[in-house]
Design a protein around this motif. Structure first.
Motif, PDB file in Angstrom:
ATOM      1  N   CYS A 184       0.852  -1.229  -0.114  1.00  0.00           N
ATOM      2  CA  CYS A 184       0.114   0.030  -0.058  1.00  0.00           C
ATOM      3  C   CYS A 184       0.900   1.282   0.093  1.00  0.00           C
ATOM      4  O   CYS A 184       2.143   1.135   0.048  1.00  0.00           O
ATOM      5  N   ASP A 185       0.364   2.635  -0.257  1.00  0.00           N
ATOM      6  CA  ASP A 185       0.946   3.659  -0.282  1.00  0.00           C
ATOM      7  C   ASP A 185       1.940   3.927   1.040  1.00  0.00           C
ATOM      8  O   ASP A 185       2.879   4.411   1.005  1.00  0.00           O
ATOM      9  N   ASP A 186       1.139   3.823   2.170  1.00  0.00           N
ATOM     10  CA  ASP A 186       1.748   4.217   3.274  1.00  0.00           C
ATOM     11  C   ASP A 186       2.683   3.183   3.730  1.00  0.00           C
ATOM     12  O   ASP A 186       4.147   3.861   4.006  1.00  0.00           O
ATOM     13  N   LEU A 187       3.054   2.043   3.093  1.00  0.00           N
ATOM     14  CA  LEU A 187       4.363   1.362   3.592  1.00  0.00           C
ATOM     15  C   LEU A 187       5.370   1.461   2.515  1.00  0.00           C
ATOM     16  O   LEU A 187       6.605   1.715   2.890  1.00  0.00           O
ATOM     17  N   VAL A 232       5.832   4.488   1.308  1.00  0.00           N
ATOM     18  CA  VAL A 232       6.430   5.891   1.683  1.00  0.00           C
ATOM     19  C   VAL A 232       7.338   5.578   2.985  1.00  0.00           C
ATOM     20  O   VAL A 232       8.183   6.215   3.112  1.00  0.00           O
ATOM     21  N   GLU A 233       6.932   4.565   3.860  1.00  0.00           N
ATOM     22  CA  GLU A 233       7.722   4.339   4.904  1.00  0.00           C
ATOM     23  C   GLU A 233       8.983   3.472   4.470  1.00  0.00           C
ATOM     24  O   GLU A 233      10.222   4.190   5.177  1.00  0.00           O
ATOM     25  N   SER A 284      11.055   6.760   2.805  1.00  0.00           N
ATOM     26  CA  SER A 284      11.513   7.639   3.827  1.00  0.00           C
ATOM     27  C   SER A 284      12.886   7.525   4.477  1.00  0.00           C
ATOM     28  O   SER A 284      13.699   8.187   5.025  1.00  0.00           O
ATOM     29  N   VAL A 339       3.371   8.815  -5.608  1.00  0.00           N
ATOM     30  CA  VAL A 339       3.637   8.614  -4.136  1.00  0.00           C
ATOM     31  C   VAL A 339       4.594   9.629  -3.715  1.00  0.00           C
ATOM     32  O   VAL A 339       4.282  10.368  -2.492  1.00  0.00           O
ATOM     33  N   ASP A 351       0.646  14.772   0.594  1.00  0.00           N
ATOM     34  CA  ASP A 351       0.397  14.261   1.976  1.00  0.00           C
ATOM     35  C   ASP A 351       1.555  13.497   2.308  1.00  0.00           C
ATOM     36  O   ASP A 351       1.724  13.167   3.478  1.00  0.00           O
ATOM     37  N   HIS A 352       2.552  13.250   1.603  1.00  0.00           N
ATOM     38  CA  HIS A 352       3.575  12.474   2.045  1.00  0.00           C
ATOM     39  C   HIS A 352       4.922  13.092   2.014  1.00  0.00           C
ATOM     40  O   HIS A 352       6.027  12.695   2.542  1.00  0.00           O
ATOM     41  N   LYS A 412       7.025  13.188   5.226  1.00  0.00           N
ATOM     42  CA  LYS A 412       7.768  12.129   5.480  1.00  0.00           C
ATOM     43  C   LYS A 412       8.907  11.691   4.944  1.00  0.00           C
ATOM     44  O   LYS A 412       9.678  10.903   5.400  1.00  0.00           O
TER      45      LYS A 412
END
Length: 391
Positions: free
Chosen positions: A22-25, A27-28, A31, A51, A56-57, A60
């Motif tokens: 997913c996008d959140d992972l 980005v993590e 980062s 992404v 929003d990213h 981070k």
């Protein structure tokens, strides 16, 4: 109609393991790579570009790289050093005001602000205020500020702050907006003014901006000498400090200390500096004959690998009346060299040079000027406004 080449590219992207994240992972993961690599991630595919570029990213992800450095000027006749900032990247970074005019106003003759350390976009300064009818300064507190956003936080001093030889900053914006201040004060039996300059630092105080208090570990023991000229860097939750011996001290936020032996060098060592570059810890040894750079293979080991060495003759010719400080670029295989030439016992002139470790080419960047003083604090701008308890 979709072309065959475009269809093949889309199918390859769908088969990639990263396509299932997913996008959140995603980005993590991104980062945790350096700024240069973040820019390259935008070229992998359309999804990665979206992404990385999404508003929003942005907070981070690494958004900056080395823009310049802070330094001081002054000769032996000066009581107070002047603060300066030297830009290395043109106008992409907002103007940095080394006078720190955004801090609370004091009468200039009654306060002295000394730059101590710089860490991931934040600058640690010590404020000393003259007491009534006193001829010298007394430490009142510290200030942690963001010169880019002009936000700042006041950190109270301790009963030992007026005797402090070394104070350092620990901050990682990826982990938290909070920071730590490490205060190393001389042992009680060696705080007289006659011994202050050469005193060995023993007591340790750690300030947490999250808790808002200082802690002083009772069992703090440091088996190596740490003085005001010790180089330091903050990396993965540990403060690394160099010493006059062939060792590096790694101190965590609870005051636990681990000592790492460094590779020995031939000839007399002039300086030892510790840096972080491209996600790895580096140690620079400047000897009378050469400059060598070593990389620590893993933080849990003491295995160092020689990354590069260059002779002093190549850097400075046969000049003997010169000294130099080094800054390793955090993203590239480039060393910035601050070469200081001595014209008299009280007069110096400093030139900025860059050395490319890949091509082994040396270039003159600019003249910094007369009577420049270390430490030279490399600055990586932090554009985020998140500074815990900021004013």
């Amino acid at each position: 109609m979709e072309t065959r080449g475009r269809k093949r590219k889309r199918d390859m992207e769908m088969r990639s393991p990263f396509s299932k994240l997913c996008d959140d992972l995603l980005v993590e993961i991104i980062s945790r790579v350096p700024f240069k690599s973040t820019r390259c991630c935008k070229c992998v595919c359309r999804r990665w570009c979206d992404v990385v570029s999404h508003p929003d990213h942005r907070n981070k992800l690494p958004r900056s790289t080395l823009s310049g450095f802070f330094y001081k000027t002054g000769n032996l006749c000066c009581r107070v050093m002047n603060r300066h900032y030297e830009s290395l990247t043109g106008n992409w970074c907002p103007d940095i005001d080394p006078s720190f005019s955004f801090l609370p106003k004091y009468r200039l003759c009654d306060v002295h602000i000394d730059m101590l350390d710089c860490c991931n976009g934040l600058l640690l300064c010590r404020r000393q205020q003259r007491q009534p009818y006193a001829s010298d300064y007394r430490t009142t507190d510290y200030v942690v500020c963001n010169p880019t956003t002009k936000r700042w936080v006041s950190v109270p001093g301790t009963i030992l702050s007026s005797k402090v030889l070394v104070a350092r900053l620990g901050f990682d914006p990826i982990v938290s907006s909070h920071f730590h201040v490490f205060e190393f004060a001389p042992a009680a039996e060696r705080v007289s003014m006659q011994l202050r300059v050469h005193a060995r630092t023993k007591p340790l105080g750690i300030y947490s901006s999250k808790a808002g208090v200082w802690t002083h570990p009772d069992n703090w023991k440091c088996p190596i000498e740490i003085d005001r000229y010790s180089s330091s860097t903050f990396f993965r939750g540990l403060l690394y400090l160099s010493s006059c011996a062939n060792k590096v001290a790694a101190v965590d936020m609870e005051g636990n200390c681990r000592v790492i032996n460094i590779p020995t060098s031939d000839g007399s060592c002039v300086a030892r500096d510790v840096y972080v570059s491209q996600g790895q810890l580096y140690f620079v040894i400047s000897s009378a004959s050469e400059l060598s750079i070593w990389a620590l293979e893993a933080s849990s080991t003491e295995n160092w690998t020689l990354k590069h060495n260059v002779s002093r003759l190549k850097l400075f010719g046969d000049e003997e009346s010169s000294n130099y400080d080094v800054i390793i670029h955090p993203e590239y295989n480039v060393i910035l060299i601050l070469c200081t030439r001595f014209y008299s016992t009280t007069r110096t002139f400093t030139e900025i040079m860059s050395y490319d470790m890949d091509s082994r080419e040396l270039h003159s960047v600019s003249d910094l000027g007369h009577d420049c003083k270390s430490p030279y604090l490399p600055y990586v701008p932090l554009f985020s406004h998140s500074l815990a308890d900021g004013e």
